[in-house]
Design an enzyme around this catalytic site. Structure first.
Site, PDB file in Angstrom:
ATOM      1  N   ASP A 137       0.833  -1.203   0.000  1.00 51.59           N
ATOM      2  CA  ASP A 137       0.000   0.000   0.000  1.00 51.59           C
ATOM      3  C   ASP A 137       0.871   1.259   0.000  1.00 51.59           C
ATOM      4  O   ASP A 137       1.641   1.492   0.934  1.00 51.59           O
ATOM      5  CB  ASP A 137      -0.885  -0.022   1.252  1.00 51.59           C
ATOM      6  CG  ASP A 137      -2.056   0.927   1.143  1.00 51.59           C
ATOM      7  OD1 ASP A 137      -2.017   1.819   0.282  1.00 51.59           O
ATOM      8  OD2 ASP A 137      -3.004   0.777   1.923  1.00 51.59           O
ATOM      9  N   ASP A 138       0.752   2.044  -1.048  1.00 53.53           N
ATOM     10  CA  ASP A 138       1.511   3.304  -1.178  1.00 53.53           C
ATOM     11  C   ASP A 138       3.008   3.070  -1.361  1.00 53.53           C
ATOM     12  O   ASP A 138       3.823   3.959  -1.059  1.00 53.53           O
ATOM     13  CB  ASP A 138       1.300   4.240   0.023  1.00 53.53           C
ATOM     14  CG  ASP A 138      -0.133   4.748   0.154  1.00 53.53           C
ATOM     15  OD1 ASP A 138      -0.991   4.346  -0.651  1.00 53.53           O
ATOM     16  OD2 ASP A 138      -0.384   5.559   1.070  1.00 53.53           O
ATOM     17  N   CYS A 193      -6.166   4.421  -2.968  1.00 50.48           N
ATOM     18  CA  CYS A 193      -6.419   3.053  -2.469  1.00 50.48           C
ATOM     19  C   CYS A 193      -7.640   2.330  -3.019  1.00 50.48           C
ATOM     20  O   CYS A 193      -7.509   1.293  -3.672  1.00 50.48           O
ATOM     21  CB  CYS A 193      -6.530   3.098  -0.948  1.00 50.48           C
ATOM     22  SG  CYS A 193      -5.024   3.663  -0.154  1.00 50.48           S
ATOM     23  N   ARG A 214      -7.709  -0.600  -5.993  1.00 48.81           N
ATOM     24  CA  ARG A 214      -8.045  -1.995  -5.642  1.00 48.81           C
ATOM     25  C   ARG A 214      -9.231  -2.509  -6.449  1.00 48.81           C
ATOM     26  O   ARG A 214      -9.293  -3.681  -6.834  1.00 48.81           O
ATOM     27  CB  ARG A 214      -8.356  -2.089  -4.147  1.00 48.81           C
ATOM     28  CG  ARG A 214      -7.103  -2.094  -3.327  1.00 48.81           C
ATOM     29  CD  ARG A 214      -7.273  -1.438  -1.969  1.00 48.81           C
ATOM     30  NE  ARG A 214      -5.980  -0.860  -1.613  1.00 48.81           N
ATOM     31  CZ  ARG A 214      -5.014  -1.537  -1.006  1.00 48.81           C
ATOM     32  NH1 ARG A 214      -5.211  -2.769  -0.636  1.00 48.81           N
ATOM     33  NH2 ARG A 214      -3.841  -0.965  -0.776  1.00 48.81           N
ATOM     34  N   LYS A 260      -5.702  -5.551   3.964  1.00 47.12           N
ATOM     35  CA  LYS A 260      -6.649  -4.438   3.829  1.00 47.12           C
ATOM     36  C   LYS A 260      -7.584  -4.621   2.640  1.00 47.12           C
ATOM     37  O   LYS A 260      -7.143  -4.826   1.520  1.00 47.12           O
ATOM     38  CB  LYS A 260      -5.821  -3.149   3.657  1.00 47.12           C
ATOM     39  CG  LYS A 260      -6.570  -1.967   3.076  1.00 47.12           C
ATOM     40  CD  LYS A 260      -5.702  -0.737   3.134  1.00 47.12           C
ATOM     41  CE  LYS A 260      -6.072   0.244   2.026  1.00 47.12           C
ATOM     42  NZ  LYS A 260      -5.294   1.483   2.109  1.00 47.12           N
ATOM     43  N   HIS A 319     -10.849  -2.466   1.812  1.00 50.00           N
ATOM     44  CA  HIS A 319     -11.107  -1.102   1.342  1.00 50.00           C
ATOM     45  C   HIS A 319     -11.985  -0.990   0.105  1.00 50.00           C
ATOM     46  O   HIS A 319     -11.817  -0.095  -0.727  1.00 50.00           O
ATOM     47  CB  HIS A 319      -9.778  -0.336   1.123  1.00 50.00           C
ATOM     48  CG  HIS A 319      -9.898   1.099   1.541  1.00 50.00           C
ATOM     49  ND1 HIS A 319      -8.878   2.022   1.493  1.00 50.00           N
ATOM     50  CD2 HIS A 319     -10.984   1.777   2.028  1.00 50.00           C
ATOM     51  CE1 HIS A 319      -9.305   3.189   1.919  1.00 50.00           C
ATOM     52  NE2 HIS A 319     -10.576   3.064   2.252  1.00 50.00           N
ATOM     53  N   SER A 373      -8.157   1.589   5.334  1.00 48.47           N
ATOM     54  CA  SER A 373      -6.758   1.960   5.602  1.00 48.47           C
ATOM     55  C   SER A 373      -6.449   2.015   7.094  1.00 48.47           C
ATOM     56  O   SER A 373      -7.311   2.339   7.916  1.00 48.47           O
ATOM     57  CB  SER A 373      -6.449   3.329   4.991  1.00 48.47           C
ATOM     58  OG  SER A 373      -6.534   3.250   3.602  1.00 48.47           O
ATOM     59  N   HIS A 414       1.669   2.130   3.989  1.00 46.60           N
ATOM     60  CA  HIS A 414       0.758   3.262   4.195  1.00 46.60           C
ATOM     61  C   HIS A 414       0.988   3.769   5.621  1.00 46.60           C
ATOM     62  O   HIS A 414       1.189   2.963   6.531  1.00 46.60           O
ATOM     63  CB  HIS A 414      -0.670   2.734   4.024  1.00 46.60           C
ATOM     64  CG  HIS A 414      -1.749   3.762   3.942  1.00 46.60           C
ATOM     65  ND1 HIS A 414      -2.093   4.555   5.000  1.00 46.60           N
ATOM     66  CD2 HIS A 414      -2.578   4.111   2.935  1.00 46.60           C
ATOM     67  CE1 HIS A 414      -3.092   5.354   4.636  1.00 46.60           C
ATOM     68  NE2 HIS A 414      -3.403   5.107   3.384  1.00 46.60           N
ATOM     69  N   ASP A 470      -0.555  -0.481  -4.815  1.00 42.09           N
ATOM     70  CA  ASP A 470      -1.822   0.104  -5.284  1.00 42.09           C
ATOM     71  C   ASP A 470      -1.673   1.509  -5.853  1.00 42.09           C
ATOM     72  O   ASP A 470      -2.525   1.973  -6.595  1.00 42.09           O
ATOM     73  CB  ASP A 470      -2.873   0.097  -4.156  1.00 42.09           C
ATOM     74  CG  ASP A 470      -2.515   1.035  -3.011  1.00 42.09           C
ATOM     75  OD1 ASP A 470      -1.318   1.345  -2.817  1.00 42.09           O
ATOM     76  OD2 ASP A 470      -3.436   1.467  -2.289  1.00 42.09           O
ATOM     77  N   ASN A 471      -0.602   2.192  -5.462  1.00 43.93           N
ATOM     78  CA  ASN A 471      -0.357   3.555  -5.983  1.00 43.93           C
ATOM     79  C   ASN A 471       1.018   4.006  -5.516  1.00 43.93           C
ATOM     80  O   ASN A 471       1.632   3.373  -4.661  1.00 43.93           O
ATOM     81  CB  ASN A 471      -1.432   4.560  -5.522  1.00 43.93           C
ATOM     82  CG  ASN A 471      -1.708   4.541  -4.037  1.00 43.93           C
ATOM     83  OD1 ASN A 471      -2.728   4.044  -3.598  1.00 43.93           O
ATOM     84  ND2 ASN A 471      -0.783   5.071  -3.237  1.00 43.93           N
ATOM     85  N   LYS A 509       1.290   9.616  -5.111  1.00 44.69           N
ATOM     86  CA  LYS A 509      -0.097   9.222  -4.838  1.00 44.69           C
ATOM     87  C   LYS A 509      -1.055  10.407  -4.952  1.00 44.69           C
ATOM     88  O   LYS A 509      -0.713  11.528  -4.568  1.00 44.69           O
ATOM     89  CB  LYS A 509      -0.157   8.663  -3.409  1.00 44.69           C
ATOM     90  CG  LYS A 509      -1.544   8.379  -2.886  1.00 44.69           C
ATOM     91  CD  LYS A 509      -1.494   7.840  -1.460  1.00 44.69           C
ATOM     92  CE  LYS A 509      -2.899   7.605  -0.927  1.00 44.69           C
ATOM     93  NZ  LYS A 509      -2.901   6.927   0.389  1.00 44.69           N
TER      94      LYS A 509
HETATM   95 MG    MG Z   1      -2.716   3.166  -1.295  1.00 46.35          MG
END
Ligand code: MG
Length: 483
Positions: A36-37, A76, A80, A129, A131, A154, A223, A275-276, A296
C-alpha cells in the site's frame, strides 16, 4: 489380442485429454501481493537506497521485473477495484479512498478475480486491507473469498490519526471472516500486522494441497502510520520507512519459501505490486517515486507507475526486465485468458496482455489507449496503448511544489497546481514529464483528444461535465429501516 493394447491406448488418450489443460493436470495457483503506497523507487531492484530487499530481488531474478506497469487510479479504493475487477474504477462508481462511514462499496454484481477463480474450482483466501466497502454486505466473503483475515479500510482511519479531529474515525477493527476478533486495534497491534497477515498467507497456502488456490495478500504497509515488528526495527539506514519495506520483503520471502517447500513453484504465479505511488506529503514516512513526477493522489507517473514483479518458473521468462506497458485493469482478463475461464458477464475494460508479459517481440498492446480518471470522475490523462504518449488534460492537482514532505508521521500541506492547456509527454524519451511536446506533435495531440472524447462518452468526465453512458452504480447499503 491386438485389440487389447489398442483399446488401452485409446483409453489412455481419452484419459489424457480429459485431465490435461494448458498446465497439465491442474491450473496454476495465483498469489497476488499488493503493498500500500509503495513507490516505484522503493525496492532494491528499482533503485532503493539505504536498505535491501533480497527476497523481492530474487523473485525478480526468477521471473520478470516490469518497468512500465501502472495502476488505474493512484489512490487506495479505486486502485483496488481495478485490480480485482479489470474495470476502470469509475465504471463501478468507486472513487478515491472510501471512508469507514461510506454507505457504498464494490457492487456485489461485479465479478471479482476471486469469483472468477472460484468458479474455476479455486480455493480463495485473503489477508490484509480490503477497502472496497465496509459492513457485511461488502465484505470480501461477499466478493468471492472463502476466507479473510484483515482490516476493512486503511490503517490510518482510526482514532490515532494525527490530523483528524477526535470523532472523525471509529476504532479500527480486525476481522476474521465476518467476525470482529479485535474491536479496536492499538499501535502495539499494528506492529504485528505484517507478521500476522504473512502467517495467514502461509497457513492458507499450506492447507491447499488438493485444489488450485488464489491468495490475495493486501498489506496495509507502507501506508502511514508506519509500524514494524521487532524483527526489523532499526535495521535500515532509511529509518522506519526502510524497516517497513524490509519486513514486507521478509514477508515475500516467507511466501516464496512456503511455495517452494510444497513443491509448487512451477505451478504458482506470484505477483508483487503496489496500489499507488508514494504519499509524498509524509516525507520521511513516504516512499520514493524514483525518477517520476509527483506521487499518490495524482495522475502523473509518480502516482500511477508502481513496481511489478511476476514469477512463474517455466511459464514466464526468467530474469527479464520488461518495459512493455500495461495497466492493472489487464490482470483479470489476462489470468482469465490463460485459464480459458469465461469473462465477467458485465463489460470490463482490461484486455488479455499475456504476449506482453512474455515480452514477445511482435506483441502489441490491444488497447488503443487507456484513460486515467481521478477524484470524482475527472478524466485527467489519456495514455496511448503502446505507452509512449501521454496527453495530460487541463486539471488541478496537488503538489508539494518542491517543499520537503513531513517528518515523524506528520504530513505537510499540499498546494494546488494547474494544468491549463493539454500537455503531451513522450514517456519513452522523457518519462519525468517535464517537457510538453504538444506544440510540436499536434497530430498525436489530435489522436489522443479523439480518444479522450470517446472515453468521456463511455465513462463521463466531470471536468468537461460530460455524463458517461457506461457507468454502473456502486453497491449501496440498504437504507435504515428498509426490509
Ligand atoms: Mg494506497
Amino acid at each position: 489380442m491386438i485389440r487389447c493394447p489398442r483399446f488401452l491406448l485409446f483409453l489412455g488418450v481419452v484419459f489424457a485429454l480429459a485431465t490435461s489443460s494448458t498446465y497439465g493436470s491442474r491450473p496454476p495457483n495465483i498469489i497476488l501481493i499488493v503493498a500500500d503506497d509503495l513507490g516505484y523507487g522503493d525496492l532494491g531492484s528499482y533503485g532503493a537506497k539505504g536498505y535491501s530487499t533480497p527476497h523481492l530481488d530474487a523473485l525478480a531474478e526468477k521471473g520478470v521485473r516490469f518497468t512500465h506497469f501502472a495502476v488505474a487510479q493512484a489512490v487506495c479504493s479505486a486502485s483496488r477495484a481495478a485490480f480485482l475487477t479489470g474495470c476502470y474504477p469509475n465504471r463501478l462508481g468507486i472513487h478515491g479512498a472510501l471512508s469507514p462511514k461510506a454507505l457504498h462499496g464494490l457492487n456485489p454484481q461485479e465479478t471479482t478475480l476471486a469469483e472468477l477463480l472460484r468458479a474455476q474450482g479455486y480455493a480463495t483466501g485473503m489477508a490484509g486491507k480490503w477497502h472496497l466497502g465496509s459492513g457485511p454486505e461488502f465484505s470480501p466473503l461477499q466478493q468471492g473469498f472463502d476466507q479473510w483475515f484483515g482490516i476493512p479500510y486503511s490503517n490510518d482511519m482510526w482514532p490515532h490519526h494525527p490530523e483528524a479531529p477526535p470523532g472523525t474515525y471509529p476504532p479500527l477493527p480486525l476481522f476474521e471472516n465476518d467476525r470482529v476478533v479485535d474491536a479496536a486495534l492499538s499501535p502495539e497491534d499494528q506492529i504485528q500486522l505484517t507478521t500476522r497477515f504473512t502467517e495467514a498467507a502461509v497457513s492458507f497456502i499450506t492447507q491447499q494441497q488438493k485444489r488450485p488456490f488464489f491468495f490475495y495478500l493486501a498489506h496495509p504497509m507502507p501506508h502511514v502510520p508506519l509500524f514494524v515488528s521487532e524483527k526489523f526495527r532499526g535495521k535500515s539506514a532509511r529509518g522506519l520507512y526502510g524497516d517497513v519495506i524490509m519486513e514486507l520483503d521478509w514477508s515475500v520471502g516467507e511466501i516464496v519459501k512456503t511455495v517452494k517447500a510444497l513443491g509448487l513453484e512451477r505451478d504458482t504465479l506470484i505477483i508483487f505490486t503496489s496500489d499507488n505511488g508514494p504519499w509524498l506529503s509524509y516525507g520521511t514516512h513516504a516512499g520514493s517515486a524514483g525518477a517520476f513526477r509527483e506521487g499518490k493522489g495524482t495522475s502523473w507517473e509518480g502516482g500511477l507507475r508502481v513496481p511489478c514483479i511476476m514469477a512463474w518458473p517455466d511459464t514466464l521468462p526468467e530474469g527479464v526486465v520488461n518495459d512493455r506497458f500495461f495497466m492493472s485493469i489487464d490482470l483479470l482478463p489476462t489470468i482469465a485468458g490463460k485459464l480459458n475461464a469465461p469473462r465477467p458477464s458485465l463489460a470490463i475494460d482490461g484486455r488479455d496482455v499475456w504476449p506482453l508479459l512474455l515480452n514477445e517481440p511482435e506483441a502489441r498492446n490491444p488497447h488503443e489507449a487507456y484513460g486515467v480518471w481521478y477524484a470524482q470522475n475527472e478524466l485527467q490523462a489519456v495514455i496511448s496503448g503502446d505507452g509512449r504518449w501521454k496527453l495530460v488534460l487541463p486539471h488541478t492537482y496537488r503538489t508539494l511544489g518542491g517543499k520537503p514532505g513531513g517528518d515523524r508521521g506528520k504530513p505537510v500541506k499540499y498546494t494546488n497546481s494547474q494544468v491549463n492547456q493539454p500537455q503531451l509527454f513522450d514517456l519513452r524519451q522523457e518519462p519525468a514529464e517535464t517537457t510538453s511536446l504538444a506544440s510540436t506533435q499536434p497530430q498525436v495531440v489530435q489522436q489522443l483528444t479523439v480518444l479522450a472524447d470517446a472515453f468521456r462518452q463511455d465513462l463521463g468526465d466531470s471536468l468537461t461535465q460530460i455524463k458517461g453512458q457506461g457507468n454502473r452504480p456502486a453497491g449501496r447499503k440498504a437504507a435504515p429501516g428498509s426490509p
